[in-house]
Structures are given as structure tokens and as C-alpha cells.
Design a protein around this motif. Structure first.
Motif, mmCIF file in Angstrom:
data_model
loop_
_atom_site.group_PDB
_atom_site.id
_atom_site.type_symbol
_atom_site.label_atom_id
_atom_site.label_comp_id
_atom_site.label_asym_id
_atom_site.label_seq_id
_atom_site.Cartn_x
_atom_site.Cartn_y
_atom_site.Cartn_z
ATOM 1 N N GLU A 55 0.888 -1.167 0.000
ATOM 2 C CA GLU A 55 0.000 0.000 0.000
ATOM 3 C C GLU A 55 0.924 1.214 0.000
ATOM 4 O OE1 GLU A 55 -1.832 3.251 0.514
ATOM 5 O OE2 GLU A 55 -3.185 1.579 0.119
ATOM 6 N N PRO A 56 0.971 1.982 -1.085
ATOM 7 C CA PRO A 56 2.038 2.969 -1.235
ATOM 8 C C PRO A 56 2.153 4.017 -0.138
ATOM 9 C CG PRO A 56 1.050 2.535 -3.368
ATOM 10 C CD PRO A 56 0.192 1.839 -2.343
ATOM 11 N N ASP A 57 1.062 4.342 0.541
ATOM 12 C CA ASP A 57 1.120 5.349 1.592
ATOM 13 C C ASP A 57 1.216 4.740 2.988
ATOM 14 O OD1 ASP A 57 1.018 7.422 -0.234
ATOM 15 O OD2 ASP A 57 -1.167 7.537 -0.186
ATOM 16 N N LEU A 58 1.528 3.452 3.062
ATOM 17 C CA LEU A 58 1.707 2.758 4.339
ATOM 18 C C LEU A 58 2.978 1.923 4.212
ATOM 19 C CD1 LEU A 58 0.810 2.000 7.153
ATOM 20 C CD2 LEU A 58 -0.874 0.437 6.163
ATOM 21 N N ARG A 59 4.126 2.535 4.532
ATOM 22 C CA ARG A 59 5.409 1.964 4.180
ATOM 23 C C ARG A 59 6.050 1.179 5.324
ATOM 24 N NH1 ARG A 59 5.792 3.873 -0.755
ATOM 25 N NH2 ARG A 59 7.829 2.935 -1.142
ATOM 26 N N SER A 60 5.370 1.112 6.459
ATOM 27 C CA SER A 60 5.864 0.318 7.578
ATOM 28 C C SER A 60 5.855 -1.169 7.208
ATOM 29 C CB SER A 60 4.969 0.568 8.797
ATOM 30 O OG SER A 60 5.576 0.121 9.981
ATOM 31 N N PRO A 61 6.773 -1.972 7.739
ATOM 32 C CA PRO A 61 6.942 -3.336 7.217
ATOM 33 C C PRO A 61 5.880 -4.350 7.621
ATOM 34 C CG PRO A 61 8.518 -2.910 8.976
ATOM 35 C CD PRO A 61 7.866 -1.599 8.675
ATOM 36 N N GLU A 62 5.188 -4.155 8.750
ATOM 37 C CA GLU A 62 4.297 -5.207 9.232
ATOM 38 C C GLU A 62 3.090 -5.389 8.316
ATOM 39 O OE1 GLU A 62 4.905 -2.406 11.105
ATOM 40 O OE2 GLU A 62 3.093 -1.376 10.462
ATOM 41 N N ALA A 106 -6.648 -0.254 10.107
ATOM 42 C CA ALA A 106 -5.211 -0.528 10.101
ATOM 43 C C ALA A 106 -4.816 -1.099 11.449
ATOM 44 C CB ALA A 106 -4.407 0.734 9.813
ATOM 45 N N LEU A 107 -3.713 -1.822 11.450
ATOM 46 C CA LEU A 107 -3.104 -2.329 12.665
ATOM 47 C C LEU A 107 -1.989 -1.381 13.094
ATOM 48 C CD1 LEU A 107 -2.956 -6.053 11.528
ATOM 49 C CD2 LEU A 107 -4.557 -5.044 13.168
ATOM 50 N N PRO A 108 -1.548 -1.448 14.344
ATOM 51 C CA PRO A 108 -0.479 -0.540 14.789
ATOM 52 C C PRO A 108 0.772 -0.663 13.926
ATOM 53 C CG PRO A 108 -1.507 -1.621 16.673
ATOM 54 C CD PRO A 108 -2.053 -2.289 15.447
ATOM 55 N N VAL A 109 1.399 0.474 13.673
ATOM 56 C CA VAL A 109 2.600 0.502 12.837
ATOM 57 C C VAL A 109 3.845 0.575 13.709
ATOM 58 C CG1 VAL A 109 1.394 1.571 10.908
ATOM 59 C CG2 VAL A 109 2.541 3.023 12.591
ATOM 60 N N THR A 110 4.928 0.028 13.195
ATOM 61 C CA THR A 110 6.207 0.086 13.908
ATOM 62 C C THR A 110 7.071 1.248 13.446
ATOM 63 O OG1 THR A 110 7.159 -1.465 12.310
ATOM 64 C CG2 THR A 110 6.222 -2.398 14.315
#
Length: 295
Positions: A55-62, A106-110
């Protein structure tokens, strides 16, 4: 209006990420699904979900529900071939679904780097009709050729959640919630034709010209008729006058830029994300035009 598919190919070669280049290759008649699957596997985590900026605007790895949508797009592209990763993705979605069968937005991001704020600010304990509907809609289309996805219990639970949440809508929802609810109804109609009545009821919330401003978006951002109704044979198409759809198809074709690609009108979050969206938008535009007989 004629499209320049050679210019689009040049744009993809020059600017698009490798995943969308392989999706474009399939769109133009490529038969081997292996490269596209290898490309989407680069975003896959060991839990069976997807992250890393798929998802291009959600770059966190999880792994995230939003990335699952884009993975299912690839599994749809490779039809009639199937991939075990699709059923494994259903397993992951089942593991993060909430008790009512819905997915959180969404789930929590790291990591917040390169992420749109709406991902980090969402409530992971609340089911989102917008997210559940958009993921489930594409999964239903994958299920049409993938028996493992069709039989997966997550898909049935998510479908029930979406139908219940849509039936409960009593006032005009956010434009994006409405658009993805309509896309879900188009997808589920193949196996549940009675849902056409729901499409007609939700259609009352859409202005006759099909334009709904996106609250919280950019100044010019709107959901347009083809955002609600992609497929010419779906029940949602009956919501719109034929001339409205024809004008939108003309507009979409005319949005091809001088460099051969398409652009998006929503907020640019990161330089990489903005370019990733252009490759994705180019594949989407050509797909929509082809489905609607313009190619």
C-alpha cells in the motif's frame, strides 16, 4: 479517444515499480504469472500478510489489511492461475479480524516514516466497513477462479459483516465508505443476486452526476462514477445514467499524460509513494477502460 498503449508501456518501464510492470505485462497478454507472484512476494511477511509499502502510503513493514487489498489484486490478475499465497492471506486476515467479522482500518505501525497519518491514527479495535468491503470485494473476485479462497471461512465471515453493515446504513456515509461498499456489492452479486436491491438503496446517496467530495481529502478530491461502478455488468451500474458513465470513460481515457501514465488526485505523502501510485493508477485505468469496451 484513442489510448497510446506504447506510451503507457514506456511510462511503466521508466517510472513504475517492478510489481506494477509485471501486472501491466499480464494486462497486455502476458501468460506467465510467475514474475508477478515473485514481485508481490517481496512484500510478504512470514505471517502470510503483506506490508513493506505494498500500500504505497503505508510503508511500515508489518502486515496490514490495506496491503492485503493490493495482494489480492495480483491474485486476480493471474487468473485462471491460482497461488497458495491467496489462501494463506485469508488465514492471516482471519487472524486479525475482529469478533464481528470486520477488519480494522489498520493495525499498529512500527514506523511512521512515509506513512499517511490516517493509517497511524486509526483504531485497531474497531471494524471498518471501508477496509473490510474493499478487501473482501477483490477477494470475492479471486474466489471466482480460486476454490481455496472461495471455501475459506474468513471470506464468508467478512461477507456477512459487510452485508450487515451495509444494511445498517441509514444516512449518507463518507464517500470512500460508500464507494467501497458499492464495489463489494458488485462483487458479491455473482453469488448473491439478491444484493442488487442493496445497491439500489445505497445509490440514493449518490448525486445524479456521481460526484461526491471526499471529506478530509484534497480540495479537488472526489469519488466519481467509475469509483463506484467499475464493472459494466454489475448492479451498481444501474445507479448511473449511461451518458454519465460514457463521459467518465472519456475523461479517464483523456487523463493519460504526455509521459504515457496516469495521475491520482489524492494527497502525495512521500515521493516514492506518489510514484508508486502512478504505476498502480496506470494499470487500473487501462483495466477499467478495457472492461468497459474502450480497448
Amino acid at each position: 479517444m484513442e489510448l497510446d498503449l506504447d506510451a503507457a508501456a514506456d511510462f511503466m518501464a521508466t517510472h513504475a515499480r517492478i510489481l506494477d510492470r509485471h501486472r501491466f505485462h499480464l494486462l497486455r497478454g502476458g501468460a506467465d504469472p510467475t514474475p508477478a507472484l515473485a514481485a508481490v512476494d517481496a512484500y510478504r511477511n512470514s505471517d502470510g500478510g503483506y506490508g513493506w509499502g505494498l500500500e504505497p502510503d503505508l510503508r511500515s513493514p508489518e502486515s496490514q489489511p490495506g496491503a492485503a487489498l493490493h495482494a489480492f489484486e495480483v491474485f486476480e490478475d493471474i487468473a485462471p492461475a491460482t497461488a497458495p499465497q491467496a489462501a494463506a492471506l485469508c488465514d492471516w486476515l482471519e487472524s486479525v479480524s475482529l469478533p464481528d467479522g470486520g477488519l480494522p482500518f489498520a493495525l499498529p505501525v512500527t514506523s511512521s516514516a512515509g506513512n499517511a497519518p490516517w493509517w497511524a491514527d486509526s483504531d485497531p479495535s474497531a471494524s471498518s466497513l471501508q477496509m473490510t468491503a474493499c478487501v473482501t470485494a477483490v477477494a470475492l473476485r479471486v474466489a471466482a477462479h480460486d476454490p481455496a479462497v472461495a471455501a475459506h471461512p474468513w471470506l464468508e465471515r467478512a461477507t456477512r459483516y459487510c452485508l450487515g453493515a451495509i444494511e445498517a446504513i441509514g444516512e449518507t456515509p463518507h464517500a470512500m465508505v460508500l464507494a467501497f461498499a458499492m464495489r463489494f456489492l458488485d462483487a458479491v452479486h455473482a453469488t448473491r443476486p439478491e444484493t442488487a436491491a442493496l445497491a439500489g438503496r445505497l445509490g440514493r446517496f449518490i448525486p445524479a452526476d456521481g460526484m461526491m467530495p471526499v471529506a478530509g481529502g484534497t480540495a479537488d478530491e472526489k469519488m466519481r462514477p467509475l469509483d463506484f461502478s467499475v464493472f459494466p455488468d454489475g448492479p451498481v451500474r444501474a445507479v448511473f445514467a449511461p451518458d454519465v458513465i460514457d463521459a467518465e470513460l472519456d475523461r479517464l481515457a483523456g487523463m493519460q499524460q504526455n509521459d504515457g501514465g496516469w495521475v491520482v488526485d489524492y494527497a502525495k505523502i512521500s515521493p516514492a509513494g506518489a510514484l508508486d501510485w502512478r504505476g498502480h493508477a496506470t494499470v487500473h485505468a487501462i483495466t477499467v477502460l478495457r472492461l468497459n469496451g474502450r480497448l
